[in-house]
Design an enzyme around this catalytic site. Structure first.
Site, short mmCIF file in Angstrom:
data_model
loop_
_atom_site.label_atom_id
_atom_site.label_comp_id
_atom_site.label_asym_id
_atom_site.label_seq_id
_atom_site.Cartn_x
_atom_site.Cartn_y
_atom_site.Cartn_z
N ASP A 221 0.87 -1.18 0.00
CA ASP A 221 0.00 0.00 0.00
C ASP A 221 0.91 1.24 0.00
OD1 ASP A 221 -2.19 1.76 0.30
OD2 ASP A 221 -3.30 0.32 1.48
N HIS A 244 2.44 2.15 -3.11
CA HIS A 244 1.52 3.12 -3.71
C HIS A 244 2.01 4.56 -3.56
CE1 HIS A 244 -2.11 0.10 -3.45
NE2 HIS A 244 -1.03 -0.41 -4.03
#
Ligand SMILES: *[C@@H]1O[C@H](CO)[C@@H](O)[C@H](O)[C@H]1NC(C)=O
Ligand SMILES: *[C@@H]1O[C@H](CO)[C@@H](O)[C@H](O)[C@H]1NC(C)=O
Length: 399
Positions: A221, A244
């Site tokens: 993430d 991310h």
């Protein structure tokens, strides 16, 4: 020569230095003296809880909780202050989390709370053993998804640091910071597979005066997520990927949010990430905070899907509830000397709120290229005001 002349003075200084040394070193509290065993099986939760309690309460200037080499199986623990002085948590070995999330019984596996002058260091590893729990994570389609534990959390911790620690395979996020002030993260390594769900690297809320440097993050993430109420952050020499990217947000859903102000990101490399530099707010008027004074400088993108991405229509799992334009004001954002390769055509995306257009966005020396059958990289602008200077690939779209 000087010492020969002043034999008496020098030897007495030496005497003072030697004599005072034991008084300044920390008192060591070895977890093994409390029955902890680094055999990978013994449950050390009670031993760690006791050693912390004694160390924290010990009436001296400086103390050190020592975890030697070995694999120490540990359930959910809370290390609470205030302590009677500086405290170090020195991990040489590996701390091993229960495989089953239910055995942690806490939101955070290892939680430090209400402490000043804490140092977590030692070169060791915290292993969240997340692999099995990742299969249980269905949060993208289920609001009541199981709440999995964060590896390590710091709440209400001040004037403190974490350095030279590896966080491995967290069940949910790796390192979480809430209400911390003057906190230094350096030489940390964060690792989980790119496909592991919701494994944010460093997640921060309501904190100030933080520094993150010399750190490598590869996870599933956000590498770094900067949430509500954060001010004065310095991030430099960080590598991110997979992951991310470095995000401000997501924000905009909650009326109690507070401003984000003063973020500097420098000398950072993104490799194979889905995003690079990102600001994300939901399409909702719930929150009307300001995100301001952000400087991104000297940043390399290597095969990044969306290198620069300001997105005020954030919707990770469509369909999202759209309650109206975002009321979050983004302003004073400098993007300077950012280069490399974009995996998608829109290398620079500045998609701001119609009600609160982005103000004072400065682009300086951008060189982001894209190779694909869809043609070279482009920039996309919506509701944004700013300026551009220096080399500009793709051509900017500011007016
Ligand atoms: C940058 O961080 C890495 C660790 O990720 C470290 O090895 C390197 O020495 C750092 N570079 C500088 C200039 O401090
Ligand atoms: C932009 O980067 C490419 C390589 O990615 C390089 O070949 C090119 O010379 C750069 N352009 C400028 C204007 O710096």
């Amino acid at each position: 020569m000087a010492c020969i002349t002043f034999v008496f003075l020098c030897s007495s200084l030496l005497f003072i230095a030697v004599k005072s040394r034991p008084a300044t070193g920390p008192k060591v509290f070895d977890v093994q003296s409390y029955g902890a065993k680094g055999d990978g099986k013994t449950d050390n939760t009670n031993a760690f809880t006791k050693v912390w309690k004694d160390a924290c309460a010990w009436n001296g200037r400086s103390r050190l909780v020592y975890i030697p080499k070995g694999t120490f199986y540990l359930g959910g623990v809370t290390f609470q202050g205030p302590c009677k002085g500086k405290i170090s948590f020195f991990i040489e070995g590996t701390l091993l989390a229960p495989t089953n999330n239910d055995d942690i019984k806490k939101e955070t596996w290892i939680n430090f709370r209400y402490i000043d002058y804490l140092t977590v260091s030692g070169g060791g590893t915290i292993n969240g053993q997340g692999k099995k729990s990742w299969l249980l994570n269905d949060c993208h389609k289920n609001d009541n998804c199981p709440k999995l534990a964060t590896n390590m959390g710091f709440d209400f911790v001040k004037k403190s640091r974490i350095q030279g620690i590896t966080s491995l395979n967290s069940k949910a996020g790796h390192l979480n910071f809430f209400f911390v002030d003057h906190f230094d993260i350096s030489g940390v390594k964060i690792t989980a597979p790119g496909h592991s769900p919701n494994t944010d690297g460093i997640k921060i809320g309501l904190s100030s005066n933080m520094q993150i440097s010399n750190t490598h993050i590869s996870t599933g993430d956000d590498c770094i997520a900067i949430l509500s109420g954060n001010t004065n952050f310095d991030i430099y020499n960080v590598t991110c990927g997979p992951g991310h990217g470095i995000s401000v947000g997501s924000l905009g859903k909650d009326k109690d949010e507070r401003k984000v102000e003063g973020l500097r990101v420098k000398d950072t490399v993104f490799t194979g990430t889905t995003n690079g530099l990102r600001i994300k707010t939901w399409e909702s008027p719930a929150s009307s905070i300001v995100i301001s004074n952000l400087v991104y400088e000297n940043i390399q993108m290597i095969n990044v899907e969306n290198p620069i991405d300001i997105n005020q229509k954030y919707c990770p799992y469509p369909p999202c509830q759209k309650l109206g334009e975002s009321h979050i004001q983004i302003q004073d954002v400098t993007l300077k000397n950012i280069w490399g390769t974009s995996m998608t055509k829109v290398a620079v995306k500045l998609q701001c709120s119609k009600k609160f257009p982005c103000k004072d966005v400065k682009l300086v020396d951008i060189n982001l290229t894209h190779k694909g059958i869809d043609g070279p990289a482009i920039a996309f602008c919506q509701n944004v005001e700013g300026s551009a200077s220096g080399k500009m690939i793709p051509p900017h779209c500011l007016n």
